[in-house]
Design an enzyme around this catalytic site. Structure first.
Site, PDB file in Angstrom:
ATOM      1  N   HIS A  22     -35.271 -32.204 -19.352  1.00 31.09           N
ATOM      2  CA  HIS A  22     -35.615 -30.794 -19.131  1.00 31.09           C
ATOM      3  C   HIS A  22     -37.088 -30.600 -18.808  1.00 31.09           C
ATOM      4  CE1 HIS A  22     -37.310 -30.157 -23.261  1.00 31.09           C
ATOM      5  NE2 HIS A  22     -36.384 -31.027 -23.625  1.00 31.09           N
ATOM      6  N   ASP A  82     -41.582 -34.275 -25.199  1.00 30.10           N
ATOM      7  CA  ASP A  82     -40.382 -33.420 -25.115  1.00 30.10           C
ATOM      8  C   ASP A  82     -40.523 -32.418 -23.981  1.00 30.10           C
ATOM      9  OD1 ASP A  82     -38.046 -32.147 -25.703  1.00 30.10           O
ATOM     10  OD2 ASP A  82     -38.727 -31.243 -27.559  1.00 30.10           O
ATOM     11  N   GLU A  91     -33.751 -25.897 -21.700  1.00 33.07           N
ATOM     12  CA  GLU A  91     -33.202 -26.631 -22.853  1.00 33.07           C
ATOM     13  C   GLU A  91     -33.717 -26.080 -24.168  1.00 33.07           C
ATOM     14  OE1 GLU A  91     -32.613 -29.619 -25.963  1.00 33.07           O
ATOM     15  OE2 GLU A  91     -34.510 -28.797 -25.306  1.00 33.07           O
ATOM     16  N   GLU A  92     -34.988 -25.721 -24.187  1.00 28.53           N
ATOM     17  CA  GLU A  92     -35.592 -25.293 -25.453  1.00 28.53           C
ATOM     18  C   GLU A  92     -35.076 -23.941 -25.932  1.00 28.53           C
ATOM     19  OE1 GLU A  92     -37.015 -27.282 -27.235  1.00 28.53           O
ATOM     20  OE2 GLU A  92     -38.179 -28.734 -26.072  1.00 28.53           O
ATOM     21  N   GLU A 151     -34.249 -37.239 -23.507  1.00 27.04           N
ATOM     22  CA  GLU A 151     -35.027 -36.576 -24.547  1.00 27.04           C
ATOM     23  C   GLU A 151     -35.937 -37.636 -25.174  1.00 27.04           C
ATOM     24  OE1 GLU A 151     -35.434 -33.565 -25.556  1.00 27.04           O
ATOM     25  OE2 GLU A 151     -33.714 -32.426 -24.820  1.00 27.04           O
ATOM     26  N   HIS A 174     -43.123 -29.903 -30.494  1.00 22.50           N
ATOM     27  CA  HIS A 174     -43.105 -28.502 -30.928  1.00 22.50           C
ATOM     28  C   HIS A 174     -44.294 -28.182 -31.841  1.00 22.50           C
ATOM     29  CE1 HIS A 174     -38.486 -27.996 -30.129  1.00 22.50           C
ATOM     30  NE2 HIS A 174     -39.027 -28.897 -29.328  1.00 22.50           N
TER      31      HIS A 174
END
Ligand SMILES: [Zn+2]
Length: 416
Positions: free
Chosen positions: A112, A141, A175-176, A200, A385
């Site tokens: 992604h 990510d 995706e997130e 991923e 994140h």
């Protein structure tokens, strides 16, 4: 321009390594490992370019710039590229590239483009290299995954490998936020493929593969009662807040850790004025499941309990919204895992198996109809994140390229 220069550098590097058209060996491929090792600095340059485009899930401009860059990259490598507008949300475009080979096996590679970060994050957390760590928002990510895909294809191309039937590449934009705008596309592309490789990020220090991820459901309960003066005549009202609290207590036994079913109330809203009996209450639960039948069971149970409120005159309504489905590797996925482990063993490395994670990925949409999926082929890193500390391990890059290219070589040759 920079991109063309990179290809030239890569081409020279692999020419020196002496690669010519050939099929992949079943044992350790020294030539491929040398080419993957020589490519590490180029991967870092790619990572820097990808990270330097902010692409939060809601940043349409950034996603467009990144999409165009990836469109051009895939096209330069020889792919037929199409852009598929997201089915919902920002109107961003998913990038789909297709390489046609001379064999039969069809492979889908996916990662992604979007990140969890907001506008301006690069000012606070610019791309930087410190020792073995390359830092940047989304670098693990999943921009690391995008880089591995692009450089795997460069390695395959440089080696002259064309024994695959087709390699499709998907870069999606949401995706997130749950992939609502790309889930149908993912499933459709996976249905056409024999195998799906998903990029991923992996983790440091122990690289691993995941056998299953949980599915997610949002449970939203609305309780309606009747307002009344809390001091003068509370008995004329119906307290929605108390009803909601009672409902929370009556549903405590739904959570079932032993069966990988997690059910937890996480948000509650009710009332507005201290001296008024609240006529409305809203409570939300986070529900994770391992198998689809658990969703049916829990939904039925919630409905049954909602039909028996504590107070006459109150109404409990339950709404369940199914998010990302559960992913189970299954027999095909487990064979892919075994293949990946065998390739790592060629390098003298061990890959661990994680039975289950509560988080979900697009592997779930890809595996919906039984196509074998392998997840976690990106670059190992940490602190995804987080605002400033997301990084990937630089020294792991050669082995990740090796793993990815060897997998495609093995699958293309029908060794599964
Ligand atoms: Zn991700």
């Amino acid at each position: 321009m920079k991109f063309i220069k990179q290809i030239l550098v890569l081409t020279i590097a692999v020419s020196v390594a002496g690669i010519c058209a050939r099929t992949f060996a079943q044992t350790k491929d020294e030539v491929l490992l040398a080419a993957a090792t020589a490519d590490q600095p180029n991967v870092l340059k790619t990572l820097e370019r990808l990270v330097n485009i902010e692409s939060g899930s809601s940043q349409l401009d950034g996603l467009n710039v990144l999409g165009s860059l990836l469109h051009n990259e895939l096209q330069s490598l020889g792919a037929q590229v199409s852009r598929v507008k997201s089915a919902v949300g920002t109107g961003s475009e998913n990038i789909v590239g297709k390489f046609t080979g001379k064999g039969k096996v069809k492979i889908l590679m996916m990662a992604h483009m979007d990140t969890v970060y907001g506008k301006g994050i690069l000012e606070k957390a610019p791309f930087k290299i410190d020792g073995d760590k390359a830092y940047g928002p989304g670098i693990a990510d999943a921009k690391g995954g995008i880089a591995v895909i692009l450089h795997t294809i460069k390695l395959l191309k440089a080696s002259g490998a064309q024994n695959y039937g087709s390699i499709s590449v998907l870069f999606n934009t949401d995706e997130e936020t749950g992939s609502n705008g790309s889930s149908a596309l993912i499933t459709a592309l996976a249905n056409e493929a024999d195998y799906v490789l998903s990029y991923e990020p992996n983790v440091v220090p122990n690289e691993l593969v995941v056998l299953a991820t949980s599915g997610a459901v949002a449970v939203n309960v609305t309780v309606t009662g009747k307002a009344a003066h809390a001091g003068a005549s509370p008995e004329l009202g119906v307290n929605a807040l108390t009803e909601a609290a009672d409902f929370i207590l009556r549903t405590q036994d739904i959570d079932d850790k032993a069966n990988n079913l997690r059910f937890n109330w996480t948000i509650a809203n009710s009332g507005g004025t201290r001296n008024v009996i609240p006529e409305k209450a809203e409570i939300l639960a986070d529900f994770r499941y391992a198998t689809p039948d658990q969703v049916d069971k829990v939904s039925a149970r919630l409905k049954e309990l909602a039909g028996k409120p504590k107070f006459a005159g109150s109404k409990i309504e339950v709404k369940t919204t199914i998010g990302r489905p559960a992913f189970v590797a299954g027999a095909g996925g487990e064979k892919l895992i075994a293949k990946a482990k065998a390739i790592y063993a060629e390098l003298g490395l061990t890959m661990l198996t994680l039975p289950r994670t509560g988080g979900g990925t697009d592997a779930a949409y890809a595996g919906l109809n039984g196509t074998p999926v392998l997840e976690g082929l990106g670059i190992p890193g940490a602190n995804y994140h987080s605002n400033s500390a997301e990084y990937v391990s630089i020294s792991s890059i050669p082995r990740r390229l090796y793993l990815s290219a060897r997998l495609i070589g093995e699958l293309s040759a029908g060794r599964f």
